[in-house]
Design an enzyme around this catalytic site. Structure first.
Site, mmCIF file in Angstrom:
data_model
loop_
_atom_site.group_PDB
_atom_site.id
_atom_site.type_symbol
_atom_site.label_atom_id
_atom_site.label_comp_id
_atom_site.label_asym_id
_atom_site.label_seq_id
_atom_site.Cartn_x
_atom_site.Cartn_y
_atom_site.Cartn_z
ATOM 1 N N GLU A 38 -2.978 8.520 -3.764
ATOM 2 C CA GLU A 38 -2.411 9.561 -2.914
ATOM 3 C C GLU A 38 -0.901 9.524 -3.118
ATOM 4 O O GLU A 38 -0.305 8.443 -3.068
ATOM 5 C CB GLU A 38 -2.732 9.299 -1.435
ATOM 6 N N ARG A 281 -9.265 -5.937 -3.732
ATOM 7 C CA ARG A 281 -7.881 -5.591 -4.025
ATOM 8 C C ARG A 281 -7.100 -6.864 -4.340
ATOM 9 O O ARG A 281 -7.517 -7.971 -4.009
ATOM 10 C CB ARG A 281 -7.264 -4.842 -2.852
ATOM 11 N N LYS A 291 1.437 -0.351 1.486
ATOM 12 C CA LYS A 291 2.390 0.750 1.302
ATOM 13 C C LYS A 291 3.191 0.981 2.566
ATOM 14 O O LYS A 291 4.382 1.274 2.524
ATOM 15 C CB LYS A 291 1.619 2.045 1.013
#
Length: 573
Positions: A38, A281, A291
């Site tokens: 994104e 992850r 983020k």
RNA sequence: UGCCUCAUGGUGUAAUGGUAGCACAGCAGAUUCUGAAUCUGCUUGUUAUGGUUCGAGUCCAUAUGAGGCAACCA
């Protein structure tokens, strides 16, 4: 761009999964993967792992990997992020491929599929598989229930398709305010999987989209949009992180609906059913990978920006001096599993040393200068040193050498520790590439700090060993005072003081910020370094790997960033 | 009092019923015009308890521990 080597990692579970599908002929002849960021932030080393998995698997199977900007929520997205994501992936050495949805091969915007997604939503409504709901968010939360108990149906659940269609079209037309209505899939309010309890698939957002402007005021939700994007792009293998595991049944539900609508891509006679699998992850010690928290550090000025060399962002690591190859090597070495783990920053550092040791040119730089005078030396000589002893093709260079030199403070001790074999009173040491000198005295300033070291040199040792064959254990680096260049050197260290800064929760991580993560020193470097290219990497001998800062370096005012120190096994006894 | 995952040295991983291996880290030593690199050696591991099997890290059961799921985020 340097060659990407074939992964020698063992056949991890995703690779085996794809192998089986290829063998079973389920890919229609082409493995297609995708990396779907994104555009609401910069990508970091954790994304780099996902990039390597997505692009790497496509490459391994001779397929294609799409770069798709998953831009379904306009509130936090921007063109700046989109452009930098593309730039960082290219820098990492990967190239997207495939048809693309516009002029650029392999490149897609989820938002370019909004018309199709809207049509699919209308189909769902007509089939009685979706309905408009005007519960408030709080009500909807209450109706949905908790994981342990079934939810209750929305009062709108049995609205007729005709009426739903009318409301949905009014939603699109902008007749309603944000949150007034939404579109929900009609699945199962009693499901133990909360994502099946009639999930919202479209919401109203009167917000301008960075890519499409004001064309839409309703936007699809991830769980609805993602499988559609995958399916319509002909993606065969959709790999994502573990937290999406519980979303998989919903992903499959949407793919089933597309199948019913006859919308799945057919390739070489094979109907392509995209499948999702999840892997862990990347977590790294002494940093954070969220983020949101990285953004917070940027906006609060805790770091100098997204590309601050202390940041785990790809642009930060690039500026720090990391190489794409080292990052890829690291991603390869941490492996791909479903185990949530925390990788050791030491491995990342090993990867970059491993590459730079072979490729970086050697230079001398004195970071904490003390003057050394060779009392019986006159004039100037040229010392010769190989640019990289590991690479003969790199040649050698001549470095001016004269009576007054800078040496590092740590290379002289008034009362040498046991096992210290550099300079001290009456001791001998080799000045790298030049000659052997003996300390015959030293001076201290008012604070008691050593301010000058006096030596004599052994003329016969120039460029080689002592003529009488005596051994000199220590070799130190130096910079000639007359010709050395003053430079700013930024010494970077880990951003946090503890392996896991999130140990007390994400609201507490700032208290573990390392106050010494950046120390700027005024150094002397050998003259050739003034001609470095911004971004060029070097090994400062006996010190570490450094790069000329890509933004701030100039010949008149050189600036170098420390990427990583050299390993140091010196321990005073 | 739900559902879904996962569990191998300090860390990250491999072993796909048949000798628990590799890498990083650490510790020794050799070597060295970088206390780097290189070379040699070493330390440390299958969460527990049962079961199946000639044989289990692997299959089964139970327990324990860790993580995820209850945004109109992705």
């Amino acid at each position: 761009m340097d060659e990407i080597k074939e992964s020698d990692t063992s056949r991890h579970f995703l690779r085996q999964w794809i192998e089986e599908d290829v063998a079973a002929g389920r890919t229609g002849g082409t493995v297609v993967t995708r990396f779907p960021p994104e555009p609401n932030g910069y990508i970091h080393i954790g994304h780099a792992k996902a990039v390597c998995v997505d692009f790497g698997m496509a490459r391994l199977f001779g397929g294609e990997c799409h770069l798709r900007l998953d831009d379904t929520n306009p509130t936090k997205e921007s063109d700046e992020y989109a452009e930098n994501i593309k730039n960082d992936i290219r820098w990492l050495g990967w190239q997207w491929s495939g048809a693309g949805d516009g002029k650029e091969p392999g490149f897609y915007n989820a938002s370019n599929m909004f018309d199709t997604m809207y049509a699919i939503a209308e189909n769902l409504i007509k089939a009685g598989q979706a309905y408009c709901c005007n519960l408030t968010q709080d009500e909807w939360k209450e109706y949905r229930g908790v994981p342990e108990k079934p939810g209750r149906p929305s009062p709108s659940r049995d609205t007729t398709p005709e009426r739903n269609l009318e409301i949905f079209r009014d939603m699109r037309a902008g007749k309603y305010a944000d949150g007034e209505w939404c579109l929900r899939a009609k699945i199962d309010m009693a499901s133990p999987n909360i994502h099946f309890r009639d999930p919202v698939i479209y919401r109203i957002r009167h917000v301008s989209h960075y890519h499409l402007g004001d064309k839409w005021c309703i936007y699809p939700m991830y769980d609805f949009a993602h499988p559609i994007e995958d399916a319509l792009e002909g993606v065969t293998h959709s790999m994502c992180t573990l937290e999406f595991e519980v979303h998989r049944p919903l992903y499959d539900w949407v793919v089933d609906r597309l199948d019913e609508m006859g919308m799945l891509v057919v390739r070489n006679g094979v109907k392509i059913r995209p499948q999702q699998r999840e892997f862990a992850r990347l977590n790294l010690t002494y940093t954070v990978m969220s983020k949101r928290l990285l953004l917070q550090m940027v906006t609060e000025g805790r770091v100098a920006g997204w590309d601050d060399p202390r940041m785990p962002t790809v642009c930060g690591m690039r500026r720090r001096g990391f190489t794409p190859g080292a990052i890829r090597e690291f991603c390869d070495r941490v492996g791909v599993t479903k185990v949530e783990s925390e990788s050791d920053t030491a491995l990342l550092e090993w990867c970059v040393r491993e590459e730079l040791n072979k490729t970086a040119l050697r230079r001398m730089a004195v970071l904490d200068p003390v003057k050394l005078v060779i009392e019986n030396f006159e004039g100037t000589r040229m010392a010769s040193k190989p640019n990289n002893p590991l690479d003969e093709a790199s040649g050698s260079r001549e470095i001016p050498f004269s009576r007054e030199l800078w040496i590092d403070r740590a290379d002289f001790q008034e009362n040498p520790e046991k096992k210290f074999f550099r300079l001290g009173p009456d001791r001998e040491v080799r000045l790298a590439g030049a000659c052997i000198v003996k300390c015959v005295g030293y001076e201290k300033d008012a604070d008691g700090k050593v301010s000058l070291v006096r030596c004599t040199w052994d003329e016969g040792s120039w460029g080689g060993n002592a003529p009488d064959g005596r051994k000199v254990k220590g070799t130190i680096h130096w910079v000639d005072c007359a010709t050395g260049v003053k430079a700013e050197v930024r010494l970077y260290d880990r951003l946090f003081t503890v392996p896991n800064p999130m140990q007390d929760g994400s609201d507490q991580f700032l208290k573990y910020l390392n106050p010494e993560s950046l120390k700027t020193v005024s150094a002397y470097v050998e003259p050739s370094l003034a001609a470095a290219e911004p971004g060029e990497r070097f090994q400062f001998e006996r010190t570490g790997y450094f790069c000329a800062d890509a933004k701030d370096f100039s010949a008149a005012a050189p600036v170098f960033n420390r990427t990583v120190t050299l390993k140091d096994s010196y321990k005073p006894a």
